[in-house]
Design a protein around this motif. Structure first.
Motif, PDB file in Angstrom:
ATOM      1  N   GLN A   2      28.786  86.752 -39.055  1.00 29.54           N
ATOM      2  CA  GLN A   2      29.306  87.057 -40.396  1.00 29.54           C
ATOM      3  C   GLN A   2      28.436  88.092 -41.107  1.00 29.54           C
ATOM      4  N   GLU A   3      27.136  87.971 -40.923  1.00 35.09           N
ATOM      5  CA  GLU A   3      26.229  88.941 -41.569  1.00 35.09           C
ATOM      6  C   GLU A   3      26.465  90.350 -41.019  1.00 35.09           C
ATOM      7  N   LEU A   4      26.656  90.439 -39.714  1.00 38.95           N
ATOM      8  CA  LEU A   4      26.909  91.753 -39.106  1.00 38.95           C
ATOM      9  C   LEU A   4      28.226  92.337 -39.609  1.00 38.95           C
ATOM     10  N   LEU A   5      29.236  91.486 -39.690  1.00 39.43           N
ATOM     11  CA  LEU A   5      30.545  91.948 -40.133  1.00 39.43           C
ATOM     12  C   LEU A   5      30.494  92.387 -41.600  1.00 39.43           C
ATOM     13  N   ALA A   6      29.782  91.610 -42.406  1.00 43.75           N
ATOM     14  CA  ALA A   6      29.686  91.936 -43.837  1.00 43.75           C
ATOM     15  C   ALA A   6      29.017  93.293 -44.029  1.00 43.75           C
ATOM     16  N   GLY A   7      27.924  93.523 -43.306  1.00 41.62           N
ATOM     17  CA  GLY A   7      27.222  94.797 -43.435  1.00 41.62           C
ATOM     18  C   GLY A   7      28.064  95.960 -42.934  1.00 41.62           C
ATOM     19  N   ASP A   8      28.835  95.712 -41.884  1.00 42.00           N
ATOM     20  CA  ASP A   8      29.659  96.765 -41.296  1.00 42.00           C
ATOM     21  C   ASP A   8      30.813  97.143 -42.221  1.00 42.00           C
ATOM     22  N   GLU A   9      31.334  96.144 -42.939  1.00 39.53           N
ATOM     23  CA  GLU A   9      32.497  96.406 -43.788  1.00 39.53           C
ATOM     24  C   GLU A   9      32.102  96.941 -45.154  1.00 39.53           C
ATOM     25  N   ASN A  10      30.834  96.768 -45.491  1.00 37.82           N
ATOM     26  CA  ASN A  10      30.369  97.173 -46.826  1.00 37.82           C
ATOM     27  C   ASN A  10      30.034  98.663 -46.838  1.00 37.82           C
ATOM     28  N   SER A  11      30.649  99.421 -47.698  1.00 39.94           N
ATOM     29  CA  SER A  11      30.403 100.865 -47.685  1.00 39.94           C
ATOM     30  C   SER A  11      29.468 101.314 -48.803  1.00 39.94           C
ATOM     31  N   THR A  12      28.967 100.382 -49.615  1.00 40.56           N
ATOM     32  CA  THR A  12      28.020 100.806 -50.659  1.00 40.56           C
ATOM     33  C   THR A  12      26.592 100.628 -50.138  1.00 40.56           C
ATOM     34  N   ALA A  13      25.729 101.561 -50.509  1.00 43.98           N
ATOM     35  CA  ALA A  13      24.349 101.521 -50.013  1.00 43.98           C
ATOM     36  C   ALA A  13      23.638 100.238 -50.467  1.00 43.98           C
ATOM     37  N   ALA A  14      23.833  99.889 -51.727  1.00 47.99           N
ATOM     38  CA  ALA A  14      23.155  98.697 -52.257  1.00 47.99           C
ATOM     39  C   ALA A  14      23.671  97.440 -51.556  1.00 47.99           C
ATOM     40  N   GLY A  15      24.969  97.401 -51.361  1.00 49.69           N
ATOM     41  CA  GLY A  15      25.563  96.241 -50.701  1.00 49.69           C
ATOM     42  C   GLY A  15      25.079  96.106 -49.273  1.00 49.69           C
ATOM     43  N   GLN A  16      25.021  97.230 -48.579  1.00 52.09           N
ATOM     44  CA  GLN A  16      24.563  97.184 -47.194  1.00 52.09           C
ATOM     45  C   GLN A  16      23.094  96.762 -47.115  1.00 52.09           C
ATOM     46  N   ALA A  17      22.289  97.288 -48.038  1.00 50.91           N
ATOM     47  CA  ALA A  17      20.857  96.938 -48.031  1.00 50.91           C
ATOM     48  C   ALA A  17      20.686  95.426 -48.142  1.00 50.91           C
ATOM     49  N   LYS A  18      21.490  94.822 -49.006  1.00 50.51           N
ATOM     50  CA  LYS A  18      21.407  93.369 -49.200  1.00 50.51           C
ATOM     51  C   LYS A  18      21.869  92.636 -47.934  1.00 50.51           C
ATOM     52  N   ASP A  28      18.759 102.095 -33.727  1.00 52.25           N
ATOM     53  CA  ASP A  28      19.648 102.940 -34.515  1.00 52.25           C
ATOM     54  C   ASP A  28      19.377 102.605 -35.979  1.00 52.25           C
ATOM     55  N   PRO A  29      19.513 103.580 -36.859  1.00 52.90           N
ATOM     56  CA  PRO A  29      19.303 103.261 -38.277  1.00 52.90           C
ATOM     57  C   PRO A  29      20.325 102.245 -38.795  1.00 52.90           C
ATOM     58  N   ASP A  30      21.475 102.181 -38.157  1.00 57.15           N
ATOM     59  CA  ASP A  30      22.519 101.257 -38.596  1.00 57.15           C
ATOM     60  C   ASP A  30      22.358  99.932 -37.844  1.00 57.15           C
ATOM     61  N   PRO A  31      22.000  98.850 -38.544  1.00 54.01           N
ATOM     62  CA  PRO A  31      21.778  97.566 -37.860  1.00 54.01           C
ATOM     63  C   PRO A  31      22.999  97.064 -37.109  1.00 54.01           C
ATOM     64  N   TYR A  32      24.201  97.410 -37.590  1.00 51.90           N
ATOM     65  CA  TYR A  32      25.393  96.948 -36.879  1.00 51.90           C
ATOM     66  C   TYR A  32      25.470  97.592 -35.495  1.00 51.90           C
ATOM     67  N   VAL A  33      25.185  98.895 -35.442  1.00 47.92           N
ATOM     68  CA  VAL A  33      25.210  99.587 -34.149  1.00 47.92           C
ATOM     69  C   VAL A  33      24.174  98.967 -33.204  1.00 47.92           C
ATOM     70  N   MET A  34      23.019  98.576 -33.786  1.00 51.01           N
ATOM     71  CA  MET A  34      21.962  97.985 -32.949  1.00 51.01           C
ATOM     72  C   MET A  34      22.309  96.591 -32.456  1.00 51.01           C
ATOM     73  N   TYR A  35      22.775  95.754 -33.373  1.00 54.95           N
ATOM     74  CA  TYR A  35      22.873  94.333 -33.028  1.00 54.95           C
ATOM     75  C   TYR A  35      24.293  93.799 -32.892  1.00 54.95           C
ATOM     76  N   GLY A  36      25.296  94.607 -33.267  1.00 52.71           N
ATOM     77  CA  GLY A  36      26.671  94.176 -33.059  1.00 52.71           C
ATOM     78  C   GLY A  36      26.945  93.906 -31.590  1.00 52.71           C
TER      79      GLY A  36
END
Lengths: 320, 510
Positions: B441-457, B411-419
């Motif tokens: 924690q990394e999965l949760l951070a990416g899932d909660e982050n709604s900015t593109a730049a933040g998610q990319a990081k 899935d393009p969304d890593p959280y959907v893939m690896y959560g």
């Protein structure tokens, strides 16, 4: 033993065999890892909650005691209810009703072609031992026995489709009575492939029987009395060789039913073989059990008919 | 009769015109609104979108049903039955505006009540929807007016939007749900309507005259089950089918390009060697890193699919695709592998067993053999055990393996893939074979982050964590193929496995 008693004894044996087959199939299917839920949802089973899994187990009847499953299935089968497919939720009898005529037609046409090939070449070969006609017959026989039907079928499909853009089986299957011309085109090629193997075995048996019978005293006597060649071949040689030919044909018809499984895959025929493979892959137990039972029933029925045919063809067997 | 005689007879019959070869089928004009036949080795098994797991079921029902949002060819989330959406309340509330004037096949108009009923049905345990976890964080689904739906989540969860794109969460009429007819009579809003299903043989759909996007040009679409890919190639060349869905490049190459358009697309899945990292030699992170460095992914790609694919990391496609594919060894490095072995205290190597299932992935044995030979160069002995599909699935689910060659959905969304594998309380934690607080924690951070730049990081950090610790060994992504007769216009194979046929809505037959 009278003909009647002989048939009764064989019928009892048939029922015993079918019961044995049903037990073996039931046990083997349960020994396979996985169940209908695993087959249906694959690794997604791991994503289901316990409540979801319980709902699916209930839906597919997974978890019932094996004995209960067996007798439930046996009772239903004996009362004519083959159950419901776990995958399509259609009646198993409807699935079989749609696919059995295809396989029967394929088997019958293959058998007719096989007998024509086998008896024709076998007689020709046996009447000309050691000569070029015999070599031709032996070559056909070796090719038929040596080339697996799935290879011959695949090669035939490739040649027909790539060289002649012709692959009638890939069209929606046409029933014999709805579109006879298309039906014949769809059946004839897979039947030819199957018939080569069948014909090869019958050919060898026929040739051997003709050679054996033609060396017997009564054959020489008949020739000495001035019987015409055609009468000698058909009345004396052929009829006396017929028992062996019928035996081999019966055996081959049984194996032919098994051969239809792979040939139906290659030629896209919606028959029992394809239904069986799909159902095994899906762990669709009610369908697998019923289809296997029908294949087994076909096999033993053919053997029963062969036994009956002995009694008809050769009166000596009735007195044993 | 010999096969030569058979061919000779056919030639004679063709020459005399007795047999219709269908040779002109690939070029013969079809009537407008005609029938398109698609050959596939698979068969449609279920027609209830909430319970399907089979790829072809998704593809077929994806033409009948629609979802609130969908993934486009660039794997971006775009509108479908929802025209716009917005997160609020710290990403704990999602408000969706519905498309208006959409009709179901039964003639009724779609409203927010249908959406609420559909999502609640997916969540219900009795439904056993395998994608229910995608909306697992949703605690309340409510209509706010006839064309507005509000989802309330228990925690910030922007990935819920990605989850809504699956056909398992399709929108259906509330009345049909109440009547219990969904499993027998498909009733969606998509470009095609259900016509018939012949078990293991064919699935037929007809153009939906009331489709909000306009009635499709192709009148009837039939998915025909053809058991082998060779037979699909034969049917294409005989002109009896117009599209063949294939996965084997060797078969695709046998079909002449002069008569067909061959399309290939990297599918939304990936091959990986999944490792059980909690016991045995693979518990040692340096032993796993040694495997990662000794693995020649290019060779595996070549041996498994003749090089027809792409080497990938944990996220194969989309805006967060892993690059480089490994944080420690993007390419083979035997010296580094030996150094890792030494650091693991296993200078002489070690041995482990990997399971494959050629029933599930016909390339898995070739992958395993190629990898076995690469690992042997640094002293790692990998035994291979090939299992039947159900045996593999059972062992996989129960984590009864040291290593498993797997083809997993992406899935393009890593959280959907690896959560589902590495998140807190993950459903597939057992087959994942690895867990760590940092990954959670990394999965949760990416899932909660709604900015593109933040998610990319966030997702970059996740990628590095997964490959740096050699949690699994990610290998490659292969192509899916569609061989299309030139009479079919406007069909493009989508990279999204579950909606590969979506462009049929705009395709036509000439």
């Amino acid at each position: 033993m009278t003909l009647f008693l002989s048939i009764v004894r064989r019928a009892f044996s048939v029922l015993l065999t079918l019961w044995g087959v049903s037990v073996i199939v039931f046990v083997v299917l349960r020994l396979l890892p996985g169940n209908a839920v695993t087959a249906a949802v694959g690794v997604s089973e791991g994503l289901l909650t316990k409540a979801q899994l319980a709902a699916l187990n209930h839906y597919y009847g997974v978890g019932q005691p094996a004995i209960q499953q067996y007798f439930s299935w046996l009772h239903a089968t004996l009362t004519g209810n083959l159950g419901i497919s776990l995958v399509s939720r259609e009646a198993v009898s409807a699935l079989i009703g749609a696919s059995l005529p295809v396989t029967l037609e394929l088997a019958i046409v293959s058998m007719i072609l096989g007998v024509l090939i086998g008896v024709g070449f076998g007689m020709w070969s046996g009447l000309h031992p050691g000569r070029w006609q015999d070599d031709v017959g032996q070559t056909v026989s070796v090719m038929g026995l040596a080339i697996p039907s799935f290879i011959l079928g695949t090669v035939l499909v490739v040649i027909l489709s790539t060289k002649f853009h012709y692959f009638p089986s890939s069209k929606t299957f046409a029933g014999l009575f709805t579109n006879p011309w298309l039906n014949i085109q769809q059946i004839i090629f897979p039947a030819l492939v199957l018939s080569l193997g069948v014909g090869a075995a019958i050919l060898r048996t026929t040739r051997a029987a003709v050679l054996e019978v033609s060396g017997l005293n009564f054959a020489r006597t008949a020739l000495g009395k001035g019987v015409s060649r055609s009468a000698f071949i058909w009345r004396h040689l052929f009829l006396n060789a017929l028992t062996a030919v019928v035996t081999m044909s019966g055996i081959q018809l049984g194996y032919l039913l098994g051969g239809t499984v792979i040939i139906e895959q290659i030629f896209i025929l919606p028959g029992m073989g394809r239904l069986l493979i799909t159902s095994i892959n899906n762990r669709d137990f009610p369908v697998v059990q019923s289809v296997t039972l029908i294949f087994a029933a076909g096999f033993v029925l053919v053997n029963l008919l062969v036994d009956v045919a002995y009694n008809v063809i050769d009166p000596r067997t009735r007195k044993r | 009769m010999t096969s030569a005689a058979v061919v000779a007879s056919v030639v004679a019959l063709i020459a005399t015109g007795v047999i219709d070869t269908g040779a002109s089928g690939a070029t013969r004009p079809h009537a407008a609104g005609g029938t398109l036949i698609i050959g596939t080795t698979n068969s449609v098994q279920k027609i209830d979108p909430d319970v399907v797991t089979n790829f072809l079921d998704f593809e077929a029902l994806g033409l009948i049903y629609q979802t609130l949002v969908q993934e486009n060819a660039k794997l971006q989330i775009v509108a479908d039955l929802a025209t716009s959406w917005a997160f609020s309340n710290g990403n704990k509330t999602l408000t969706l505006q519905l498309r208006q004037g959409v009709k179901f096949d039964d003639g009724s108009t779609m409203t927010s009540a249908d959406v609420v009923a559909s999502l609640q049905r997916a969540q219900a345990s009795a439904t056993a929807d395998p994608s229910a976890s995608f909306i697992g964080s949703v605690t309340n689904i409510a209509a706010s007016g006839p064309n507005t739906v509000v989802l309330t989540m228990s925690h910030p969860d922007v990935s819920v939007l990605e989850g809504l794109a699956t056909v398992n969460l399709a929108i259906m009429p509330a009345a049909a749900i109440t009547a219990g007819t969904i499993a027998t009579t498909p009733d969606g809003t998509g470009p095609y309507e259900y016509s018939s299903l012949v078990a293991n043989t064919s699935f037929t759909m007809t153009a939906n005259p009331n489709y909000w996007g306009g009635k499709p040009s192709i009148g009837t679409v039939e998915l025909e089950t053809i058991p082998t890919e060779q037979s699909i190639a034969a049917a294409l060349q005989a002109g009896t089918i117009q599209i063949g869905l294939l996965s084997q490049p060797t078969v695709v190459k046998t079909i002449p390009s002069s008569s067909f358009n061959k399309q290939s697309v990297l599918d939304l899945s990936y091959r990986a060697l999944m490792l059980q990292d909690k016991k045995g030699p693979l518990k040692n992170v340096n032993a796993r890193r040694a495997i990662a460095c000794a693995t020649n992914r290019q060779q595996i790609l070549q041996d498994a699919v003749f090089g027809d694919g792409k080497i990938v990391g944990p996220v194969p496609l989309g805006p967060y695709a892993t690059s480089p594919v490994s944080a420690i060894c993007p390419t083979t490095n035997d010296a580094k592998a030996k150094a890792y072995l030494k650091a693991a205290g296993m200078s002489k190597g070690f041995s482990f067993t990997a399971i494959t299932s050629t029933d599930l992935d016909s390339t898995s044995a070739a992958q395993a053999v190629a990898m076995q030979s690469e690992l042997a160069k640094v002293g790692i002995k990998m035994n291979i055990q090939n299992l039947a599909s159900n045996a593999y699935i059972q062992d996989w689910l129960n984590g009864k393996f040291q290593a498993a060659f797997a083809e997993n959905g992406a899935d393009p969304d890593p959280y959907v893939m690896y959560g589902r594998y590495f998140g807190a309380g993950a459903d597939l934690a057992v087959p994942a074979g690895y867990s760590s607080k940092s990954l959670e924690q990394e999965l949760l951070a990416g899932d909660e982050n709604s900015t593109a730049a933040g998610q990319a990081k966030d997702w970059k950090t996740l990628n590095n964590d997964l490959t740096g610790n050699a949690v699994w060994i990610w290998l490659f992504d292969s192509n899916d193929y569609a061989v299309v007769a030139k009479s079919v216009k406007g069909f493009t194979l989508s990279p999204v496995n579950t909606t590969q046929l979506s462009s049929l809505a705009n395709a036509s037959l000439s």
